[in-house]
Write a protein that holds these residues in place. Structure first.
Motif, PDB file in Angstrom:
ATOM      1  N   THR A 122       0.846  -1.191   0.000  1.00 32.09           N
ATOM      2  CA  THR A 122       0.000   0.000   0.000  1.00 32.09           C
ATOM      3  C   THR A 122       0.878   1.237   0.000  1.00 32.09           C
ATOM      4  O   THR A 122       2.105   1.163   0.198  1.00 32.09           O
ATOM      5  CB  THR A 122      -0.915   0.012   1.235  1.00 32.09           C
ATOM      6  OG1 THR A 122      -0.091   0.071   2.393  1.00 32.09           O
ATOM      7  CG2 THR A 122      -1.803  -1.217   1.250  1.00 32.09           C
ATOM      8  N   LYS A 123       0.250   2.401  -0.135  1.00 33.85           N
ATOM      9  CA  LYS A 123       0.992   3.656  -0.134  1.00 33.85           C
ATOM     10  C   LYS A 123       1.668   3.897   1.214  1.00 33.85           C
ATOM     11  O   LYS A 123       2.760   4.443   1.262  1.00 33.85           O
ATOM     12  CB  LYS A 123       0.059   4.821  -0.479  1.00 33.85           C
ATOM     13  CG  LYS A 123      -0.326   4.882  -1.923  1.00 33.85           C
ATOM     14  CD  LYS A 123      -1.141   6.143  -2.205  1.00 33.85           C
ATOM     15  CE  LYS A 123      -1.531   6.194  -3.660  1.00 33.85           C
ATOM     16  NZ  LYS A 123      -2.250   7.424  -3.969  1.00 33.85           N
ATOM     17  N   ASP A 124       0.988   3.506   2.280  1.00 37.09           N
ATOM     18  CA  ASP A 124       1.576   3.695   3.620  1.00 37.09           C
ATOM     19  C   ASP A 124       2.871   2.904   3.774  1.00 37.09           C
ATOM     20  O   ASP A 124       3.864   3.406   4.303  1.00 37.09           O
ATOM     21  CB  ASP A 124       0.573   3.280   4.708  1.00 37.09           C
ATOM     22  CG  ASP A 124      -0.671   4.150   4.678  1.00 37.09           C
ATOM     23  OD1 ASP A 124      -0.554   5.307   4.225  1.00 37.09           O
ATOM     24  OD2 ASP A 124      -1.749   3.668   5.080  1.00 37.09           O
ATOM     25  N   VAL A 125       2.858   1.665   3.312  1.00 37.79           N
ATOM     26  CA  VAL A 125       4.028   0.817   3.443  1.00 37.79           C
ATOM     27  C   VAL A 125       5.165   1.411   2.591  1.00 37.79           C
ATOM     28  O   VAL A 125       6.337   1.432   3.026  1.00 37.79           O
ATOM     29  CB  VAL A 125       3.697  -0.625   3.015  1.00 37.79           C
ATOM     30  CG1 VAL A 125       4.941  -1.499   2.998  1.00 37.79           C
ATOM     31  CG2 VAL A 125       2.646  -1.224   3.927  1.00 37.79           C
ATOM     32  N   GLU A 127       5.635   4.568   1.825  1.00 36.50           N
ATOM     33  CA  GLU A 127       6.121   5.782   2.497  1.00 36.50           C
ATOM     34  C   GLU A 127       7.016   5.430   3.680  1.00 36.50           C
ATOM     35  O   GLU A 127       8.018   6.077   3.917  1.00 36.50           O
ATOM     36  CB  GLU A 127       4.939   6.641   2.952  1.00 36.50           C
ATOM     37  CG  GLU A 127       4.180   7.309   1.812  1.00 36.50           C
ATOM     38  CD  GLU A 127       5.051   8.286   1.042  1.00 36.50           C
ATOM     39  OE1 GLU A 127       5.880   9.005   1.623  1.00 36.50           O
ATOM     40  OE2 GLU A 127       4.889   8.336  -0.205  1.00 36.50           O
ATOM     41  N   GLN A 128       6.657   4.392   4.421  1.00 35.99           N
ATOM     42  CA  GLN A 128       7.464   3.971   5.571  1.00 35.99           C
ATOM     43  C   GLN A 128       8.839   3.496   5.102  1.00 35.99           C
ATOM     44  O   GLN A 128       9.848   3.787   5.743  1.00 35.99           O
ATOM     45  CB  GLN A 128       6.769   2.854   6.347  1.00 35.99           C
ATOM     46  CG  GLN A 128       5.631   3.310   7.179  1.00 35.99           C
ATOM     47  CD  GLN A 128       4.906   2.146   7.859  1.00 35.99           C
ATOM     48  OE1 GLN A 128       5.272   0.990   7.682  1.00 35.99           O
ATOM     49  NE2 GLN A 128       3.890   2.474   8.652  1.00 35.99           N
ATOM     50  N   GLU A 129       8.880   2.773   3.992  1.00 40.03           N
ATOM     51  CA  GLU A 129      10.160   2.273   3.483  1.00 40.03           C
ATOM     52  C   GLU A 129      11.031   3.423   2.980  1.00 40.03           C
ATOM     53  O   GLU A 129      12.253   3.393   3.128  1.00 40.03           O
ATOM     54  CB  GLU A 129       9.956   1.246   2.391  1.00 40.03           C
ATOM     55  CG  GLU A 129       9.471  -0.102   2.878  1.00 40.03           C
ATOM     56  CD  GLU A 129       9.343  -1.115   1.759  1.00 40.03           C
ATOM     57  OE1 GLU A 129       9.697  -0.808   0.595  1.00 40.03           O
ATOM     58  OE2 GLU A 129       8.884  -2.231   2.050  1.00 40.03           O
ATOM     59  N   LYS A 130      10.393   4.441   2.380  1.00 34.88           N
ATOM     60  CA  LYS A 130      11.164   5.610   1.905  1.00 34.88           C
ATOM     61  C   LYS A 130      11.772   6.380   3.059  1.00 34.88           C
ATOM     62  O   LYS A 130      12.887   6.881   2.975  1.00 34.88           O
ATOM     63  CB  LYS A 130      10.279   6.521   1.071  1.00 34.88           C
ATOM     64  CG  LYS A 130      10.028   6.021  -0.335  1.00 34.88           C
ATOM     65  CD  LYS A 130       9.245   7.059  -1.113  1.00 34.88           C
ATOM     66  CE  LYS A 130       8.945   6.569  -2.525  1.00 34.88           C
ATOM     67  NZ  LYS A 130       8.140   7.556  -3.253  1.00 34.88           N
ATOM     68  N   SER A 131      11.010   6.535   4.142  1.00 30.19           N
ATOM     69  CA  SER A 131      11.492   7.317   5.272  1.00 30.19           C
ATOM     70  C   SER A 131      12.552   6.559   6.089  1.00 30.19           C
ATOM     71  O   SER A 131      13.353   7.162   6.779  1.00 30.19           O
ATOM     72  CB  SER A 131      10.329   7.740   6.168  1.00 30.19           C
ATOM     73  OG  SER A 131       9.726   6.572   6.715  1.00 30.19           O
TER      74      SER A 131
END
Length: 132
Positions: A122-125, A127-131
């Motif tokens: 998902t988009k949340d996952v 974003e978490q990996e990018k951060s």
């Protein structure tokens, strides 16, 4: 048709040339003429051309005057090798394979449901990996 003496015209029947023209022709001076080189427009064939034509003519004469009674009789042997047993079997297999593809009936297929076992993140996952 032969000409006889009576057919030739007599001297009095010949056309008369005017005296002034006759005197001009007799007194014509050829030194007044210009020198001109003559160019022949008709080109005669070369010796090679004549020899080639003679050769061709002799060939054609030989063909036209050929005596076929001098030929020997021969028997023609036709050689048509049939394929061996393995080649026939291989061709049968190939034909069965092609026939199966050409006559395929899609109505005999069972209906299936597709289950996705590897879902996309998902988009949340993401974003978490990018951060991280």
């Amino acid at each position: 048709m032969a000409c006889s003496v009576s057919d030739t015209p007599s001297l009095k029947d010949l056309p008369k040339v005017a005296t002034d023209l006759k005197s001009q022709l007799e007194g014509f001076n050829t030194s007044c003429l210009r020198d001109v080189d003559t160019n022949e427009k008709i080109v005669l064939p070369s010796a090679e051309d004549v020899a080639t034509e003679k050769t061709q003519k002799s060939l054609f004469d030989g063909i036209e005057k050929f005596d076929s009674s001098q030929l020997k009789h021969t028997e023609t042997q036709e050689k048509n090798p049939l394929p061996d047993k393995d080649a026939i079997e291989a061709e049968k297999e190939k034909n069965k394979f092609l026939n199966g593809i050409e006559n395929f009936d899609p109505t005999k297929l069972k209906h299936t449901e597709t289950c996705e076992k590897n879902p996309l993140p998902t988009k949340d996952v993401i974003e978490q990996e990018k951060s991280a």
